[in-house]
Scaffold this motif. Structure first.
Motif, mmCIF file in Angstrom:
data_model
loop_
_atom_site.group_PDB
_atom_site.id
_atom_site.type_symbol
_atom_site.label_atom_id
_atom_site.label_comp_id
_atom_site.label_asym_id
_atom_site.label_seq_id
_atom_site.Cartn_x
_atom_site.Cartn_y
_atom_site.Cartn_z
ATOM 1 N N ALA A 227 39.354 40.922 31.863
ATOM 2 C CA ALA A 227 40.445 40.115 32.435
ATOM 3 C C ALA A 227 41.795 40.580 31.891
ATOM 4 O O ALA A 227 42.773 40.718 32.639
ATOM 5 N N LEU A 228 41.851 40.846 30.586
ATOM 6 C CA LEU A 228 43.112 41.277 29.973
ATOM 7 C C LEU A 228 43.540 42.641 30.516
ATOM 8 O O LEU A 228 44.721 42.856 30.821
ATOM 9 N N SER A 229 42.601 43.565 30.639
ATOM 10 C CA SER A 229 42.930 44.890 31.177
ATOM 11 C C SER A 229 43.532 44.761 32.564
ATOM 12 O O SER A 229 44.543 45.393 32.899
ATOM 13 N N ARG A 230 42.893 43.925 33.373
ATOM 14 C CA ARG A 230 43.361 43.715 34.746
ATOM 15 C C ARG A 230 44.766 43.115 34.737
ATOM 16 O O ARG A 230 45.645 43.537 35.500
ATOM 17 N N LEU A 231 44.956 42.133 33.867
ATOM 18 C CA LEU A 231 46.241 41.433 33.780
ATOM 19 C C LEU A 231 47.342 42.390 33.319
ATOM 20 O O LEU A 231 48.433 42.428 33.892
ATOM 21 N N LEU A 232 47.051 43.170 32.292
ATOM 22 C CA LEU A 232 48.052 44.096 31.761
ATOM 23 C C LEU A 232 48.350 45.213 32.764
ATOM 24 O O LEU A 232 49.496 45.642 32.908
ATOM 25 N N ARG B 8 50.512 33.896 36.986
ATOM 26 C CA ARG B 8 50.196 34.047 38.410
ATOM 27 C C ARG B 8 49.055 35.045 38.621
ATOM 28 O O ARG B 8 48.277 34.912 39.564
ATOM 29 N N HIS B 9 48.947 36.045 37.741
ATOM 30 C CA HIS B 9 47.953 37.109 37.951
ATOM 31 C C HIS B 9 46.719 36.984 37.061
ATOM 32 O O HIS B 9 45.878 37.880 37.053
ATOM 33 N N CYS B 10 46.613 35.897 36.300
ATOM 34 C CA CYS B 10 45.450 35.773 35.405
ATOM 35 C C CYS B 10 44.169 35.656 36.220
ATOM 36 O O CYS B 10 44.071 34.803 37.092
ATOM 37 N N PRO B 11 43.181 36.505 35.969
ATOM 38 C CA PRO B 11 41.931 36.449 36.746
ATOM 39 C C PRO B 11 41.175 35.142 36.492
ATOM 40 O O PRO B 11 41.408 34.471 35.479
ATOM 41 N N PRO B 12 40.278 34.785 37.396
ATOM 42 C CA PRO B 12 39.504 33.551 37.219
ATOM 43 C C PRO B 12 38.518 33.664 36.055
ATOM 44 O O PRO B 12 38.156 34.766 35.656
ATOM 45 N N GLY B 13 38.110 32.505 35.545
ATOM 46 C CA GLY B 13 37.057 32.486 34.534
ATOM 47 C C GLY B 13 37.546 32.579 33.109
ATOM 48 O O GLY B 13 36.758 32.499 32.171
ATOM 49 N N VAL B 14 38.856 32.781 32.917
ATOM 50 C CA VAL B 14 39.412 32.838 31.562
ATOM 51 C C VAL B 14 40.618 31.910 31.481
ATOM 52 O O VAL B 14 41.202 31.555 32.502
ATOM 53 N N THR B 15 40.957 31.530 30.254
ATOM 54 C CA THR B 15 42.187 30.771 30.060
ATOM 55 C C THR B 15 43.201 31.679 29.382
ATOM 56 O O THR B 15 42.852 32.564 28.606
ATOM 57 N N LEU C 230 40.861 50.931 32.581
ATOM 58 C CA LEU C 230 39.765 49.961 32.457
ATOM 59 C C LEU C 230 39.761 48.998 33.643
ATOM 60 O O LEU C 230 38.696 48.605 34.131
ATOM 61 N N ALA C 231 40.953 48.627 34.113
ATOM 62 C CA ALA C 231 41.024 47.714 35.261
ATOM 63 C C ALA C 231 40.428 48.355 36.511
ATOM 64 O O ALA C 231 39.905 47.665 37.385
ATOM 65 N N SER C 232 40.469 49.687 36.562
ATOM 66 C CA SER C 232 39.957 50.381 37.754
ATOM 67 C C SER C 232 38.439 50.361 37.828
ATOM 68 O O SER C 232 37.847 50.749 38.836
ATOM 69 N N LEU C 233 37.776 49.931 36.751
ATOM 70 C CA LEU C 233 36.305 49.987 36.703
ATOM 71 C C LEU C 233 35.633 48.898 37.542
ATOM 72 O O LEU C 233 34.437 48.966 37.815
ATOM 73 N N HIS C 234 36.386 47.852 37.889
ATOM 74 C CA HIS C 234 35.848 46.787 38.751
ATOM 75 C C HIS C 234 36.772 46.609 39.949
ATOM 76 O O HIS C 234 37.972 46.826 39.843
ATOM 77 N N ASP C 235 36.208 46.184 41.073
ATOM 78 C CA ASP C 235 37.065 45.895 42.221
ATOM 79 C C ASP C 235 37.383 44.404 42.271
ATOM 80 O O ASP C 235 36.999 43.641 41.386
ATOM 81 N N GLU C 236 38.071 44.010 43.333
ATOM 82 C CA GLU C 236 38.537 42.628 43.451
ATOM 83 C C GLU C 236 37.388 41.624 43.556
ATOM 84 O O GLU C 236 37.558 40.445 43.281
ATOM 85 N N THR C 237 36.208 42.089 43.989
ATOM 86 C CA THR C 237 35.065 41.184 44.166
ATOM 87 C C THR C 237 34.230 41.077 42.890
ATOM 88 O O THR C 237 33.191 40.433 42.878
ATOM 89 N N SER D 127 34.566 27.892 31.194
ATOM 90 C CA SER D 127 35.064 26.931 32.173
ATOM 91 C C SER D 127 34.383 27.094 33.525
ATOM 92 O O SER D 127 34.252 26.149 34.287
ATOM 93 N N GLU D 128 33.962 28.305 33.819
ATOM 94 C CA GLU D 128 33.322 28.560 35.102
ATOM 95 C C GLU D 128 32.509 29.840 35.008
ATOM 96 O O GLU D 128 32.724 30.651 34.117
ATOM 97 N N ALA D 129 31.561 30.008 35.946
ATOM 98 C CA ALA D 129 30.830 31.265 36.031
ATOM 99 C C ALA D 129 31.745 32.301 36.666
ATOM 100 O O ALA D 129 32.707 31.957 37.348
ATOM 101 N N ALA D 130 31.467 33.582 36.425
ATOM 102 C CA ALA D 130 32.312 34.627 37.002
ATOM 103 C C ALA D 130 31.500 35.898 37.124
ATOM 104 O O ALA D 130 30.557 36.126 36.366
ATOM 105 N N GLY D 131 31.849 36.715 38.076
ATOM 106 C CA GLY D 131 31.169 37.991 38.240
ATOM 107 C C GLY D 131 31.133 38.409 39.701
ATOM 108 O O GLY D 131 31.909 37.915 40.519
ATOM 109 N N GLU D 132 30.189 39.301 39.994
ATOM 110 C CA GLU D 132 30.088 39.936 41.312
ATOM 111 C C GLU D 132 29.869 38.894 42.419
ATOM 112 O O GLU D 132 28.932 38.090 42.352
ATOM 113 N N VAL D 133 30.710 38.946 43.426
ATOM 114 C CA VAL D 133 30.618 38.014 44.551
ATOM 115 C C VAL D 133 29.317 38.262 45.333
ATOM 116 O O VAL D 133 28.884 39.397 45.480
#
Lengths: 459, 459
Positions: A229-234, A350-357, B234-241, B281-287
Motif C-alpha cells: 500500500a505504501l509503495s503504491r501511495l508513494l 485521497r490515494h490511500c489504497p483500501p485495507g490500510v489506515t 514495487l507499485a508496478s508489481l500489482h495491478d488495480e484489481t 479493518s477489512e479483507a483485501a486482495g485479488e478481485v
C-alpha cells in the motif's frame, strides 16, 4: 598581541584557529535526535566561551522552545553600519556511521581537508567569521563596523523555533543587513554569491494494516500488505514525466521568466562532471527543464526514508503491521510550507489504497523560499571581495537547498541576507565523510577581514 | 518406569515434558541470521540428546551444506509400517523484539499458553512427537510401528539444503509415508487435516542512484531518488484489481475446478471474526476470489521488507544512495519457484525507472506447492483420531503457508506427507508473542499415541 593588523593576527594564530575548529567539530551537536542532547548543550557552551574569547560582549546562550541560540555583539563603531552575523552550531546526524572512513566526531586532516561531521556545514564557516572578528578585536582592539552574532542550534531541523525567537527579540536584533556564514558556495572553482534558496516542508507517513505482524503464508492474499500500500501511495506522488502529481502543488509557483531561465542557462555547468562527482549514471527529474533549472527554479518532492518489515540477513516471510516514509518538499517562490504540506496530505488521504489506515504527520515549521535583490549593496561588496581573492568576477547563483533564515530575517526584521560562506557544495555535508577544505578556511579569513574593512570604509 | 502404558507414562511425565519444551524454546535457534549460529548449534545438540533420551537409536547430527539435520530411528517393529517423522528445530527471528511482552527466548506461561519464539512453530509439536515416542519406548519399551526421525534446521529459510540431503540419503529414509509434526492446524475450534500447501520463492531488490547519500536540497531534482524509483517499481508489481501484474506469473496456475471452489466455499469461515483476530479493518486482495480462496487457491506476491534512507527521529534531508526490498511469492500448483523468480526479475528489469541501477538477487531454493490425495490411508487415520479426540468430524483444508517438505519427500522419496501438528494458525508464529496452547500439548500427546497405536493395529 594587541597592535597587530588583522591579517598579522591570523597568520600568528594559524594553528590555533584550526585547533579550535577541531575541538568544535568533535562535539556531537546533532539537533534532530534527542539522543544527542548532551552534544547540543556542549556545542552551545563551547561556542559561547569561544565568542567571549574572540572579544564579543554580552555573550549569552539564549533559550528557545527548542535548542538555544548563542548571541554576542560588539557595538562600539560609532556612525558605522551594523551587521547581524548568522550561522549554526548544530549538525546533521552521522548515519550511516559505517560509511565514514574516520569517525564522524573525531576530526581528521587528510590531503588538505578536514574530515568530520559539521566541519563544512556549518562549524568551519562559523569559525571563519568568529576568527575574523577576533583578528580585529584581539589584534587591534576594535572593529571597523558594529556586529551582532546570532548562531542558532536548529538549522538542520528547519530552524523550527528561530522565527518566534527573532520576532521576540526583533528590537535587539536591528541591523543594516544580515551576513550569513552559512550557505555553501556553489563550486570550488568559481566565485559565486547566492541570491535565492528553496524553501522546505516535511511530513511523515505511517500506513497500518493488521494490528500485528502476520505470517505471509497463513495470511498472504487475505489482508492488505502495508508495504505494498505504501509503495503504491508513494508512487502516486509523481507522474510519468517526473513532475509532482499532487493537486495544487504547482499552483503558487512563480513561473520563471525567459530572462531568468536564460541567466541560469548562461551559468557554466559541466553536467557530465557533476554526474561523475556524485556518482550518478545520468541526470533525472521533471521533463522540460535543464538539470540546473530543476535544482534551482523548480520545486521537488523527495522521499528521505522508507522502512517497514524485515531488513536483516536472509528472508522473513512476514506481512508487517506498519510501513513508514519520510517526505520533504523543496519550495520555490511563492509556495508556502504549510499549504504545500496540506496539499500533500490531501493527496495521500485521497490515494490511500483500501485495507490500510493512514497516519500523516506534518512536521511543524518549515521554511519559506527566499531571494535577495540582485543590486543589493552588501551583496555587491561580497562580489567585489570574491573577485579580489579569486581573481575573477563572482557570479550570482541560486541554491537548491534551504536556508530558512532568509525568509525569517526578511519577514521579522525587514533585513536582506548576504550569504558569505566559504564551504563548498561538494563537501558531502548531510552524507558520510563530510569535509572542509583548509585552503577555504584561509580564503574565508582573508575575505571576511577584507569585507569588514571595506564595509567600514563605505560609511 | 517400564511396564507403563503410554498414556500412564505421559501422565507421570506431565511436568517434565513441559519443562523440556521450555528448555528447547529457550535456545535461540534462528536459522536466517548468522548472528544466531551458536543458538543453531545448541538447538541441534539439545535435540539430539533428547532424542536419545526418548529411546531413539542411531541418533546423529548430520551435516548439510547449511544447518545440520538431526536424525534417529527405532526399527524393531517387524512386519509393521515405517513412518518418517518430520519437524524442524529452527525458528523465525524474534524481531521486532520490543513488541514482545516477555523476552522471546525466555518461555513464559500465561493464561494456559506458553509464550516464546518457536514454541508453536515448531518446537512444541516436535516435543509432542518425541514425547509420544518416549511414552512407548520409556514406558513399555517398544513401539507398535517403525519410526525414523528427520528434524531439520532450515525450515524457516525454505529448507534450502534439505532437498539435496534427502536425495543423498534416499535409501536410508525409505518409509511408507511421512508424518509431519509441522504444519499448524487451521483453527483451534475445528479439527482439520491439511491436504495442500503453497510453495515459496524469494528475491531481494537493491536500487542504487548516486554513489553516495546526497543532500536533498543541493541535489533534489538533479538526479534520481532511489526510494522514489523503488516505490514506483514495487507499485508496478500489482495491478488495480490486486492481481500480480508480472507477465507470466499466472501462466502455470492450475485454475481450480468449480467443485474445488465449492469445497472451499463450504468450509465454515467467519470472516469478521478472522479480521478481528488479526486486527484488520477489512479483507483485501485479488478481485473475484473469496478471502479463503485468495489464501488457499491463489498465488500471491508479498513485500516482506523495504528500507532505505533515514528512519530515525525527526527529519534528515537526504537522497539516499540505495533503497532495498525483500519479496516472496506464494505459489500454487503448477507454479515452479525458479520460473516465477525469473518472471519477477524480468518484470523488475523491464520496469526499472531511469537514473538508477537495479540489482536483483534470487534467493536460491524455494519450495514447490504440494498436495496429498484426499483418500490417502494415513490421512484418513489422522482424521479418525482427530474425530475421537475432538468429538466431531475432521475437515480437509488447504494451507496458505508453505511446507517445502511436501514437494521434497514426494519428489525424492515418492512419499506423501500427512500433517499432524497440534499448533494452531492463530498462535502468532512469525510475529511477536508467539504462543502454544498447553491444552494442545496434551491433545497432541494423546493423538500421536493413538495414531501410532492404530497404525500398528492396521498392519
Amino acid at each position: 598581541m594587541t597592535g597587530l593588523t588583522p591579517l598579522d593576527w591570523v597568520a600568528a594564530q594559524h594553528d590555533g584557529i584550526l585547533e579550535t575548529l577541531c575541538q568544535f567539530a568533535a562535539i556531537s551537536s546533532v539537533s534532530t535526535d534527542p539522543a544527542y542532547a548532551a552534544g547540543m548543550a556542549e556545542g552551545a557552551a563551547f561556542l559561547a566561551d569561544h565568542m567571549a574569547w574572540c572579544g564579543l560582549e554580552n555573550v549569552v546562550v539564549a533559550p528557545t522552545a527548542g535548542h538555544p541560540v548563542v548571541m554576542g555583539d560588539w557595538l562600539h563603531a560609532e556612525g558605522q553600519k551594523t551587521i547581524l552575523i548568522y550561522g549554526h552550531y548544530d549538525v546533521q546526524p552521522p548515519d550511516p556511521v559505517e560509511k565514514w572512513q574516520s569517525p564522524p566526531f573525531e576530526p581528521m586532516l587528510r590531503d588538505g581537508r578536514l574530515y568530520g561531521r559539521g566541519v563544512s556545514d556549518d562549524k568551519g564557516p562559523v569559525i571563519v567569521a568568529l576568527s575574523a572578528i577576533a583578528a580585529f578585536l584581539r589584534g587591534a582592539g576594535k572593529l571597523p563596523v558594529n556586529v551582532k552574532f546570532l548562531i542558532e542550534g536548529e538549522e538542520e531541523i528547519g530552524s523550527a523555533h528561530l522565527d518566534a525567537f527573532v520576532a521576540e527579540h526583533a528590537a535587539a536584533l536591528g541591523a543594516d543587513f544580515v551576513l550569513s556564514a552559512d550557505g555553501a558556495m556553489w563550486r570550488v572553482d568559481l566565485p559565486t554569491v547566492t541570491v535565492a534558496s528553496r524553501g522546505l516542508c516535511a511530513l511523515e507517513v505511517t500506513v497500518t494494516g493488521a494490528a500485528k505482524d502476520l505470517h505471509s503464508g497463513r495470511h498472504g492474499g487475505s489482508v492488505a500488505n502495508p508495504l505494498q500500500a505504501l509503495s503504491r501511495l508513494l508512487a502516486s506522488l509523481h507522474d510519468e514525466t517526473g513532475a509532482v502529481a499532487v493537486a495544487g502543488f504547482y499552483d503558487q509557483v512563480l513561473v520563471p521568466s525567459a530572462a531568468e531561465r536564460a541567466t541560469v542557462q548562461a551559468i557554466p555547468f559541466d553536467e557530465p562532471a557533476y554526474l561523475q562527482a556524485v556518482g550518478a549514471s545520468e541526470a533525472a527529474g521533471e521533463v522540460g527543464w535543464s538539470t540546473l533549472e530543476r535544482n534551482w527554479l523548480r520545486p521537488t518532492l523527495e522521499l528521505n526514508g522508507i522502512w517497514g518489515g524485515y531488513s536483516g540477513p536472509g528472508s522473513k516471510t512476514v506481512i508487517p503491521s506498519e510501513a513508514h516514509a519520510k517526505i520533504t518538499c523543496r519550495l520555490v517562490p511563492d509556495q508556502a510550507p504549510g499549504s504545500i504540506r496540506d496539499c500533500v496530505e490531501t493527496h495521500l488521504r485521497r490515494h490511500c489504497p483500501p485495507g490500510v489506515t493512514l497516519k500523516v504527520t506534518q512536521e511543524p515549521g518549515g521554511a519559506q523560499p527566499s531571494a535577495i535583490a540582485s543590486d543589493h549593496s552588501g551583496l555587491h561588496l561580497a562580489m567585489q571581495v570574491l573577485e579580489e581573492i579569486y581573481g575573477e568576477p563572482a557570479l550570482q547563483v541560486r541554491m537548491g537547498a534551504t536556508i530558512p533564515i532568509g525568509g525569517i530575517f526578511k519577514h521579522r526584521l525587514g533585513l536582506d541576507t548576504v550569504f558569505f560562506s566559504f564551504s563548498t557544495a561538494d563537501e558531502d555535508y548531510h552524507a558520510p565523510n563530510e569535509f572542509f577544505r583548509i585552503s577555504r578556511l584561509h580564503d574565508g579569513l582573508r575575505a571576511w577581514i577584507r569585507y569588514l574593512t571595506l564595509l567600514g570604509q563605505a560609511a
